[in-house]
Write a protein that holds these residues in place. Structure first.
Motif, PDB file in Angstrom:
ATOM      1  N   ASP A 134       0.892  -1.523  -0.085  1.00  0.00           N
ATOM      2  CA  ASP A 134      -0.223   0.096  -0.001  1.00  0.00           C
ATOM      3  C   ASP A 134       0.853   1.351   0.295  1.00  0.00           C
ATOM      4  O   ASP A 134       0.321   2.141   0.169  1.00  0.00           O
ATOM      5  N   ASP A 135       1.902   1.267  -0.068  1.00  0.00           N
ATOM      6  CA  ASP A 135       2.823   2.314   0.044  1.00  0.00           C
ATOM      7  C   ASP A 135       3.080   2.627   0.663  1.00  0.00           C
ATOM      8  O   ASP A 135       4.178   4.399   0.697  1.00  0.00           O
ATOM      9  N   VAL A 136       3.005   1.960   2.003  1.00  0.00           N
ATOM     10  CA  VAL A 136       3.934   2.844   3.107  1.00  0.00           C
ATOM     11  C   VAL A 136       4.661   2.364   4.308  1.00  0.00           C
ATOM     12  O   VAL A 136       5.387   0.678   3.268  1.00  0.00           O
ATOM     13  N   VAL A 137       5.860   3.193   4.299  1.00  0.00           N
ATOM     14  CA  VAL A 137       6.794   2.274   4.540  1.00  0.00           C
ATOM     15  C   VAL A 137       7.134   2.952   5.953  1.00  0.00           C
ATOM     16  O   VAL A 137       6.438   3.795   6.606  1.00  0.00           O
ATOM     17  N   THR A 138       7.536   2.304   7.058  1.00  0.00           N
ATOM     18  CA  THR A 138       7.354   1.702   8.222  1.00  0.00           C
ATOM     19  C   THR A 138       9.421   1.940   8.916  1.00  0.00           C
ATOM     20  O   THR A 138       9.623   1.440   8.056  1.00  0.00           O
ATOM     21  N   PHE A 139       9.160   2.427   9.409  1.00  0.00           N
ATOM     22  CA  PHE A 139      10.724   2.859  10.322  1.00  0.00           C
ATOM     23  C   PHE A 139      10.774   2.133  11.736  1.00  0.00           C
ATOM     24  O   PHE A 139      10.353   2.590  12.542  1.00  0.00           O
ATOM     25  N   ILE A 140      11.424   1.017  11.647  1.00  0.00           N
ATOM     26  CA  ILE A 140      11.065   0.031  13.047  1.00  0.00           C
ATOM     27  C   ILE A 140      12.980   0.894  13.922  1.00  0.00           C
ATOM     28  O   ILE A 140      13.119   0.247  13.388  1.00  0.00           O
ATOM     29  N   ASP A 141      12.417   0.342  15.086  1.00  0.00           N
ATOM     30  CA  ASP A 141      14.047   0.471  15.756  1.00  0.00           C
ATOM     31  C   ASP A 141      14.282  -1.010  15.868  1.00  0.00           C
ATOM     32  O   ASP A 141      13.180  -1.794  16.555  1.00  0.00           O
ATOM     33  N   ALA A 142      15.296  -0.524  15.792  1.00  0.00           N
ATOM     34  CA  ALA A 142      16.041  -2.171  15.236  1.00  0.00           C
ATOM     35  C   ALA A 142      16.717  -2.291  17.009  1.00  0.00           C
ATOM     36  O   ALA A 142      16.532  -4.079  17.244  1.00  0.00           O
ATOM     37  N   LYS A 143      16.469  -2.401  18.095  1.00  0.00           N
ATOM     38  CA  LYS A 143      16.387  -2.310  19.688  1.00  0.00           C
ATOM     39  C   LYS A 143      15.271  -2.724  19.834  1.00  0.00           C
ATOM     40  O   LYS A 143      15.334  -3.575  20.529  1.00  0.00           O
ATOM     41  N   THR A 144      14.022  -2.080  20.182  1.00  0.00           N
ATOM     42  CA  THR A 144      13.379  -2.063  20.723  1.00  0.00           C
ATOM     43  C   THR A 144      11.922  -2.886  19.863  1.00  0.00           C
ATOM     44  O   THR A 144      10.966  -3.177  20.511  1.00  0.00           O
ATOM     45  N   HIS A 145      12.430  -2.264  18.260  1.00  0.00           N
ATOM     46  CA  HIS A 145      10.966  -3.424  17.624  1.00  0.00           C
ATOM     47  C   HIS A 145       9.755  -2.910  17.586  1.00  0.00           C
ATOM     48  O   HIS A 145       8.574  -3.848  17.415  1.00  0.00           O
ATOM     49  N   ARG A 146      10.146  -1.690  18.021  1.00  0.00           N
ATOM     50  CA  ARG A 146       8.517  -1.017  17.783  1.00  0.00           C
ATOM     51  C   ARG A 146       8.686   0.076  16.735  1.00  0.00           C
ATOM     52  O   ARG A 146       9.696   0.739  16.277  1.00  0.00           O
ATOM     53  N   SER A 147       7.436   0.173  15.586  1.00  0.00           N
ATOM     54  CA  SER A 147       8.159   1.650  15.318  1.00  0.00           C
ATOM     55  C   SER A 147       8.397   2.944  15.740  1.00  0.00           C
ATOM     56  O   SER A 147       7.250   3.646  16.762  1.00  0.00           O
ATOM     57  N   LYS A 148       9.156   3.665  14.735  1.00  0.00           N
ATOM     58  CA  LYS A 148       9.173   4.885  15.329  1.00  0.00           C
ATOM     59  C   LYS A 148       8.587   5.925  13.639  1.00  0.00           C
ATOM     60  O   LYS A 148       9.042   7.251  14.614  1.00  0.00           O
ATOM     61  N   ALA A 149       8.053   5.599  13.272  1.00  0.00           N
ATOM     62  CA  ALA A 149       7.687   6.694  11.829  1.00  0.00           C
ATOM     63  C   ALA A 149       6.836   5.175  10.655  1.00  0.00           C
ATOM     64  O   ALA A 149       7.173   4.105  10.637  1.00  0.00           O
ATOM     65  N   GLU A 150       6.609   6.413  10.682  1.00  0.00           N
ATOM     66  CA  GLU A 150       5.307   5.876   9.365  1.00  0.00           C
ATOM     67  C   GLU A 150       5.171   6.627   8.431  1.00  0.00           C
ATOM     68  O   GLU A 150       4.383   7.823   8.554  1.00  0.00           O
ATOM     69  N   GLU A 151       5.472   6.431   6.707  1.00  0.00           N
ATOM     70  CA  GLU A 151       5.439   7.292   5.458  1.00  0.00           C
ATOM     71  C   GLU A 151       4.306   6.338   4.778  1.00  0.00           C
ATOM     72  O   GLU A 151       4.499   5.546   4.037  1.00  0.00           O
TER      73      GLU A 151
END
Length: 320
Positions: A134-151
């Motif tokens: 759906d052309d969403v890019v999600t940025f995930i923190d590699a340590k906490t495994h939580r999403s940091k941002a979503e575009e």
């Protein structure tokens, strides 16, 4: 034009090792191959919902493990940029999974919003970016495994990549453009009209001098990272360019498509250095991080081809 000593040396090497070797990896088509940063391991992701990891011995790949857990096709995978034990897989099952080859376990499953098709790990190792259908890019923190941002993007996002300095984020899109965002702010910096049709893949060279894009117009374009100008084009393929890889020294560029060969070009001149013969379309190529050894995977078994051949093999070119 005089051929460089480098090209002559590589051609001699490839002439001596001209045969590609095949290694059974999966029960279905292989979508993605990638080397660990140290080059000891090769991982592959497949339509059969698994990832496989091989150890590179002197003259062959030895299967180490098969990684199960995804509920759908593994479309892309990549390794941690500096930790040779961690890799991450993106799947159509709306998750990404991080795996550790020491424990052979999945150390994290991160749920995402859509069916994932693209994934990359930031050069500093801190962030994983994943793109979905759906052309969403999600940025995930590699340590906490939580999403940091979503575009959410308004165009078809094909491949995604950080630059080597980790301060810009690049996307190739369906309109033939390369979109560049600042990182971590994710503010648009520039949109480059790179190709007249769909811009499919993007790769940065290990030296940080160039990046290359491959397009549906069957062209590969080479860009100067600092100037953001196109330096040259490679036009030996006839089909949409699906996959690209720079050699460890940044001097060779492999590109592949539905053509039945992989083009290996000398980066500085654009001249053809070699072509690797394939019997079917090639969807993924990856140069070894330390030596002139190319891993790739083809669309082996598709009904169109000889069905007696096994699907799901990983191939290596350049082995002694």
């Amino acid at each position: 034009m005089a051929v460089s000593p480098y090209v002559l040396a590589m051609q001699e090497l490839f002439r001596a090792n001209t045969r590609s070797r095949e290694f059974p990896a999966h029960g279905a088509k292989v979508h993605s191959v990638a080397w660990s940063c140290c080059g000891r391991r090769l991982a592959s992701g497949s339509f059969d919902k698994t990832a496989s990891v091989f150890l590179l011995e002197k003259d062959r790949l030895v299967k180490e493990n098969n990684y199960r857990g995804h509920g759908d096709s593994v479309d892309q995978l990549c390794w941690h940029p500096s930790n040779p034990d961690l890799f991450v897989t993106a799947s159509g099952d709306k998750t990404i999974r991080i795996w550790d080859v020491r424990t052979t376990k999945c150390i994290a499953t991160v749920n995402t919003k859509g069916e994932n098709i693209n994934i990359c790990w930031s050069p500093d190792g801190q962030t994983i970016a994943v793109g979905n259908k759906d052309d969403v890019v999600t940025f995930i923190d590699a340590k906490t495994h939580r999403s940091k941002a979503e575009e959410q993007f308004k165009f078809e996002v094909n491949e995604i990549s950080w630059n080597n300095d980790n301060n810009m984020f690049f996307l190739t899109n369906g309109n033939g453009c390369i979109n560049i965002l600042s990182y971590p702010e994710l503010k648009p910096i520039q949109s480059i009209n790179a190709h007249p049709s769909n811009c499919i893949c993007i790769k940065f060279d290990p030296m940080g001098k160039y990046f290359a894009t491959g397009s549906a117009d069957a062209l590969v374009s080479l860009w100067d990272v600092d100037e953001l100008v196109c330096v040259r084009c490679f036009s030996r393929l006839d089909w949409p360019v699906r996959t690209l890889s720079f050699s460890h020294d940044g001097k060779m560029l492999a590109s592949a498509s539905e053509d039945h060969f992989i083009d290996i070009a000398e980066v500085e001149t654009g001249e053809k250095l070699w072509e690797v013969q394939c019997e079917s379309p090639t969807f993924t190529v990856a140069w070894h991080p330390k030596r002139p050894l190319l891993a790739f995977a083809c669309d082996d078994k598709d009904g169109k081809y000889d069905s007696s051949r096994e699907a799901g093999t990983v191939k290596l070119f350049g082995l002694p």
